[in-house]
Design a protein around this motif. Structure first.
Motif, PDB file in Angstrom:
ATOM      1  N   LEU A 167     -18.373  -9.291 -37.955  1.00 58.38           N
ATOM      2  CA  LEU A 167     -18.681  -8.727 -36.999  1.00 58.38           C
ATOM      3  C   LEU A 167     -19.509  -7.613 -36.615  1.00 58.38           C
ATOM      4  CD1 LEU A 167     -15.479  -6.654 -38.835  1.00 58.38           C
ATOM      5  CD2 LEU A 167     -15.674  -9.257 -37.723  1.00 58.38           C
ATOM      6  N   GLU A 168     -19.858  -7.840 -35.047  1.00 57.65           N
ATOM      7  CA  GLU A 168     -21.127  -6.563 -34.261  1.00 57.65           C
ATOM      8  C   GLU A 168     -20.728  -5.777 -33.479  1.00 57.65           C
ATOM      9  OE1 GLU A 168     -24.641  -8.560 -32.647  1.00 57.65           O
ATOM     10  OE2 GLU A 168     -25.240  -6.682 -31.649  1.00 57.65           O
ATOM     11  N   LEU A 169     -20.724  -4.443 -34.220  1.00 55.84           N
ATOM     12  CA  LEU A 169     -20.663  -3.068 -32.699  1.00 55.84           C
ATOM     13  C   LEU A 169     -21.721  -2.976 -32.566  1.00 55.84           C
ATOM     14  CD1 LEU A 169     -17.775  -3.916 -33.013  1.00 55.84           C
ATOM     15  CD2 LEU A 169     -18.305  -3.491 -35.148  1.00 55.84           C
ATOM     16  N   GLN A 170     -22.252  -2.348 -30.751  1.00 54.97           N
ATOM     17  CA  GLN A 170     -22.880  -1.966 -30.514  1.00 54.97           C
ATOM     18  C   GLN A 170     -22.296  -0.516 -29.185  1.00 54.97           C
ATOM     19  OE1 GLN A 170     -25.715  -1.849 -31.610  1.00 54.97           O
ATOM     20  NE2 GLN A 170     -25.922  -3.412 -32.904  1.00 54.97           N
ATOM     21  N   PHE A 171     -23.279   0.927 -29.196  1.00 62.46           N
ATOM     22  CA  PHE A 171     -22.577   1.386 -28.796  1.00 62.46           C
ATOM     23  C   PHE A 171     -24.056   2.170 -27.898  1.00 62.46           C
ATOM     24  CE2 PHE A 171     -21.918   5.503 -27.460  1.00 62.46           C
ATOM     25  CZ  PHE A 171     -21.355   6.161 -26.106  1.00 62.46           C
ATOM     26  N   THR A 172     -23.968   2.709 -26.530  1.00 58.36           N
ATOM     27  CA  THR A 172     -24.910   3.525 -26.226  1.00 58.36           C
ATOM     28  C   THR A 172     -24.623   4.324 -25.145  1.00 58.36           C
ATOM     29  OG1 THR A 172     -27.016   3.656 -25.065  1.00 58.36           O
ATOM     30  CG2 THR A 172     -25.800   2.300 -24.318  1.00 58.36           C
ATOM     31  N   ALA A 173     -24.874   5.893 -24.744  1.00 62.81           N
ATOM     32  CA  ALA A 173     -24.496   6.404 -24.105  1.00 62.81           C
ATOM     33  C   ALA A 173     -24.762   6.237 -23.189  1.00 62.81           C
ATOM     34  CB  ALA A 173     -24.181   7.896 -24.215  1.00 62.81           C
ATOM     35  N   SER A 174     -25.867   5.550 -22.293  1.00 58.30           N
ATOM     36  CA  SER A 174     -26.513   4.990 -21.388  1.00 58.30           C
ATOM     37  C   SER A 174     -27.392   3.606 -21.443  1.00 58.30           C
ATOM     38  CB  SER A 174     -27.596   6.206 -21.057  1.00 58.30           C
ATOM     39  OG  SER A 174     -28.596   6.313 -20.161  1.00 58.30           O
ATOM     40  N   ALA A 175     -27.073   3.088 -20.908  1.00 54.57           N
ATOM     41  CA  ALA A 175     -27.783   1.551 -20.887  1.00 54.57           C
ATOM     42  C   ALA A 175     -28.473   1.319 -20.232  1.00 54.57           C
ATOM     43  CB  ALA A 175     -26.908   0.131 -20.105  1.00 54.57           C
ATOM     44  N   SER A 176     -30.323   0.871 -20.240  1.00 51.16           N
ATOM     45  CA  SER A 176     -30.923   0.624 -19.723  1.00 51.16           C
ATOM     46  C   SER A 176     -30.774  -1.060 -19.830  1.00 51.16           C
ATOM     47  CB  SER A 176     -32.185   0.825 -20.374  1.00 51.16           C
ATOM     48  OG  SER A 176     -33.229   1.470 -20.161  1.00 51.16           O
ATOM     49  N   GLY A 177     -32.693  -1.160 -19.223  1.00 55.53           N
ATOM     50  CA  GLY A 177     -32.573  -2.148 -18.973  1.00 55.53           C
ATOM     51  C   GLY A 177     -32.158  -3.710 -19.363  1.00 55.53           C
ATOM     52  N   ALA A 178     -32.886  -3.968 -21.024  1.00 59.75           N
ATOM     53  CA  ALA A 178     -32.109  -4.734 -21.614  1.00 59.75           C
ATOM     54  C   ALA A 178     -31.224  -5.011 -22.064  1.00 59.75           C
ATOM     55  CB  ALA A 178     -32.751  -4.737 -22.996  1.00 59.75           C
ATOM     56  N   CYS A 179     -29.359  -3.676 -21.982  1.00 58.09           N
ATOM     57  CA  CYS A 179     -28.656  -4.502 -21.547  1.00 58.09           C
ATOM     58  C   CYS A 179     -27.704  -4.491 -20.063  1.00 58.09           C
ATOM     59  CB  CYS A 179     -27.744  -2.446 -21.857  1.00 58.09           C
ATOM     60  SG  CYS A 179     -27.857  -2.230 -23.730  1.00 58.09           S
ATOM     61  N   HIS A 180     -28.776  -4.398 -19.014  1.00 61.15           N
ATOM     62  CA  HIS A 180     -28.142  -5.050 -17.985  1.00 61.15           C
ATOM     63  C   HIS A 180     -28.575  -6.651 -18.213  1.00 61.15           C
ATOM     64  CE1 HIS A 180     -28.180  -4.401 -13.559  1.00 61.15           C
ATOM     65  NE2 HIS A 180     -28.733  -4.937 -13.590  1.00 61.15           N
ATOM     66  N   LEU A 181     -30.326  -6.840 -18.583  1.00 60.51           N
ATOM     67  CA  LEU A 181     -30.768  -7.992 -18.109  1.00 60.51           C
ATOM     68  C   LEU A 181     -29.684  -9.468 -18.894  1.00 60.51           C
ATOM     69  CD1 LEU A 181     -32.197  -9.746 -16.390  1.00 60.51           C
ATOM     70  CD2 LEU A 181     -34.128  -9.231 -18.680  1.00 60.51           C
ATOM     71  N   ALA A 182     -28.823  -8.339 -20.004  1.00 57.46           N
ATOM     72  CA  ALA A 182     -28.724  -9.425 -21.254  1.00 57.46           C
ATOM     73  C   ALA A 182     -26.982  -9.268 -20.490  1.00 57.46           C
ATOM     74  CB  ALA A 182     -28.987  -9.225 -22.690  1.00 57.46           C
ATOM     75  N   PHE A 183     -26.538  -8.886 -20.645  1.00 58.41           N
ATOM     76  CA  PHE A 183     -25.436  -8.362 -20.728  1.00 58.41           C
ATOM     77  C   PHE A 183     -24.086  -7.416 -19.534  1.00 58.41           C
ATOM     78  CE2 PHE A 183     -26.620  -6.586 -25.545  1.00 58.41           C
ATOM     79  CZ  PHE A 183     -26.253  -7.330 -25.208  1.00 58.41           C
ATOM     80  N   GLY A 184     -25.512  -7.366 -18.137  1.00 59.94           N
ATOM     81  CA  GLY A 184     -24.681  -6.918 -17.144  1.00 59.94           C
ATOM     82  C   GLY A 184     -23.937  -5.483 -16.944  1.00 59.94           C
ATOM     83  N   ALA A 185     -24.157  -4.336 -18.016  1.00 60.82           N
ATOM     84  CA  ALA A 185     -24.178  -3.600 -17.991  1.00 60.82           C
ATOM     85  C   ALA A 185     -24.873  -2.399 -17.095  1.00 60.82           C
ATOM     86  CB  ALA A 185     -24.678  -2.851 -19.945  1.00 60.82           C
ATOM     87  N   PRO A 186     -23.768  -1.678 -16.588  1.00 61.02           N
ATOM     88  CA  PRO A 186     -24.891  -0.546 -15.517  1.00 61.02           C
ATOM     89  C   PRO A 186     -25.389   0.416 -15.525  1.00 61.02           C
ATOM     90  CG  PRO A 186     -22.104  -0.972 -15.290  1.00 61.02           C
ATOM     91  CD  PRO A 186     -22.309  -2.111 -16.062  1.00 61.02           C
ATOM     92  N   ILE A 187     -26.187   0.771 -15.243  1.00 65.38           N
ATOM     93  CA  ILE A 187     -27.603   1.618 -16.170  1.00 65.38           C
ATOM     94  C   ILE A 187     -27.377   2.656 -16.035  1.00 65.38           C
ATOM     95  CG2 ILE A 187     -29.900   2.107 -15.238  1.00 65.38           C
ATOM     96  CD1 ILE A 187     -30.914  -0.981 -15.320  1.00 65.38           C
ATOM     97  N   GLY A 188     -27.258   3.338 -16.883  1.00 65.40           N
ATOM     98  CA  GLY A 188     -27.215   5.050 -16.952  1.00 65.40           C
ATOM     99  C   GLY A 188     -25.748   5.197 -17.187  1.00 65.40           C
ATOM    100  N   LYS A 189     -25.541   4.216 -17.600  1.00 67.66           N
ATOM    101  CA  LYS A 189     -23.446   4.071 -18.343  1.00 67.66           C
ATOM    102  C   LYS A 189     -23.153   3.556 -19.561  1.00 67.66           C
ATOM    103  CE  LYS A 189     -20.011   3.525 -15.227  1.00 67.66           C
ATOM    104  NZ  LYS A 189     -19.030   2.636 -14.913  1.00 67.66           N
ATOM    105  N   ALA A 190     -22.369   4.064 -19.832  1.00 65.32           N
ATOM    106  CA  ALA A 190     -22.002   4.161 -21.462  1.00 65.32           C
ATOM    107  C   ALA A 190     -21.265   2.323 -21.296  1.00 65.32           C
ATOM    108  CB  ALA A 190     -21.162   4.745 -22.347  1.00 65.32           C
TER     109      ALA A 190
END
Lengths: 236, 236, 236
Positions: free
Chosen positions: C128-151
């Protein structure tokens, strides 16, 4: 052999040490998740069969299961897995209108694994897999393009070149329809398997599968150790 | 090292413990199977070289073999394998008009494996592979886009980032043509390798390959253990 | 735990036994190599983080690192690896204008691995893997499409069917935006993982991740052994 199936998780149906296979049922899938799954038809009850080792056996076991229950196969995906071996794992999603139908189908598939692993032969160098059904259903159709209601056979060797020779022997042995030949770059998830999919007359398909098995066992043994099956062969 | 090559299977040519590599020859391939294989040209005699571990060594050994025999490379496929390691296995199909030609080519390739594994270095954390030929033939051309008749070099590191730095060092060392750089998402079957393919002047290509090897050995050693080759290095 | 970081190779930054992860910096990348890499923007200084085991942890650690340094994520690739396990390795390229910035970012990412492996749980049957960030940056955006600055949250189970049920539980627990669901045939490199990517309100994302973890731990334990994490959980 089978793991404990009492569980505090409502979605859990059962698990098997065979291939590290787990069966689950989501009685009312969340629409947000359903919209992201690769399913054509929309059911509110989703069954999940998921394994680290084995795709053919789980697909065949599910083929038997949907025939016996009021469920439908929605998605079959093949991870490149087998825990470091040459083949696939599997993810199978089924749908139904009643949770008891879906749980029953998952349980039937779990119960069928030992039979469907009967013609999986392993050695340290590779593996063989043979499958046969006199009447293909939805899982074989979705995964392998098998015509529904007709006999279907799977002839697989790893490393993949062994599957090429097994396939050649099989089609020379009996008059069958060749559905496709899957190889590392075509029709697999880069697994090291050569897989012939055949259809046609039940006796001919069975004869071709048996001939492929015979040459495969000899070839794989040339790589150093006799291939062995963990369960009794069912294709006779 | 080499396994017993006497066999009751007519198609069997030979096998090697090196990479679990098996060589076979189908003297008269069934048209039903041939129509499903990914081969451009049609030959009635098909040779098969198939391995669990190693793509570069088998491709280079086959490159040497087709130069020495009256055969042609028809298909090269790269399963994601190496039995849990970071790289590929291989499936190579060759064609010829005479079974004795094809069997000879397969045997030459099997005999060449120990040389072509000479610059494969393994550690528990990863591996390096270096290859060099003064004159590329059909296998290097089909698999790597190498211009036929020109010198060709392969510089590979795993985990893949090591291959990036090896490639940078290589192209800074000597004036070579960069054919391509393969990485997990581009030009590999999702293997964990960074692979630079180069061509050009024989001396320059060799010099670049050696420089890549030097930095690769140091980097991979940083992950805990000295990388070792199982056979003598041939690139000097 | 961390390996020796003194080295005779100028490009080496550091290495970790965690996931067999190596960090490197190319102070002035050769244009011939750069032209072959899959990077959108051109920097002369390239940082490389490469691992055999783990993609999420390395991507999250790099997400933290680019926030803390004057660098940018250029490429993230996911080999099918984990040394025979069910998941990915990783190759991450970053760019900067100053080698000291890039080396610092790579070092920050290496230092963050133990935290980001804190909610990776392994058993012989899967992970299992769980990850969390309160504010996504460039790596989460590029890899997972996470909106930058959002959880942003990642909820992953292997074998992949476990991830389906974890994802269903997660989205039923809290009101979050579903970015995507990755499975063996969609959005992974044929890994045996089901991965839900979510975004939204920080508290809701965290709550959904924790709910997914809870059901995942129970399901994976049904396959025979309790999943264990090698480092302390950080998502509370």
């Amino acid at each position: 052999m089978f793991l404990n199936s009492t569980s505090s998780v409502s979605e859990f149906v059962g698990a098997s040490e065979i291939g590290d296979t787990i069966g689950m049922c989501i009685p009312s899938v969340d629409p947000l998740l359903l919209g992201q799954l690769s399913v054509q038809k929309q059911y509110s009850v989703i069954g999940v069969l998921s394994a680290r080792t084995g795709a053919g056996p789980q697909i065949m076991a599910m083929d038997d299961a949907v025939k016996a229950t009021n469920t439908e196969v929605l998605d079959i995906e093949l991870p490149r897995d087998t825990k470091g071996g040459a083949g696939h794992g599997s993810l199978i999603l089924i749908g139904g209108n009643d949770p008891s139908d879906v749980r029953q189908a998952i349980q039937v598939a779990l119960d069928g694994l030992s039979k469907r692993f009967g013609d999986v032969y392993n050695s340290p160098a590779g593996h063989l897999e043979l499958q046969f059904t006199a009447s293909a259903s939805g899982a074989c159709h979705l995964a392998f393009g098998a015509p529904i209601g007709k006999a279907y056979g799977l002839i697989c060797g790893a490393p993949s070149g062994i599957g090429v020779v097994m396939g050649d022997t099989a089609v020379k042995t009996a008059s069958v329809d060749v559905l496709s030949f899957a190889s590392p770059a075509h029709g697999t998830s880069f697994s090291n398997e050569g897989i012939l999919h055949i259809s046609g007359d039940s006796g001919a398909v069975r004869q071709a599968v048996i001939a492929g098995r015979e040459v495969g066992l000899k070839l794989l043994a040339e790589l150093g150790a006799e291939p062995v099956n963990d369960f009794p062969s069912y294709i006779k």
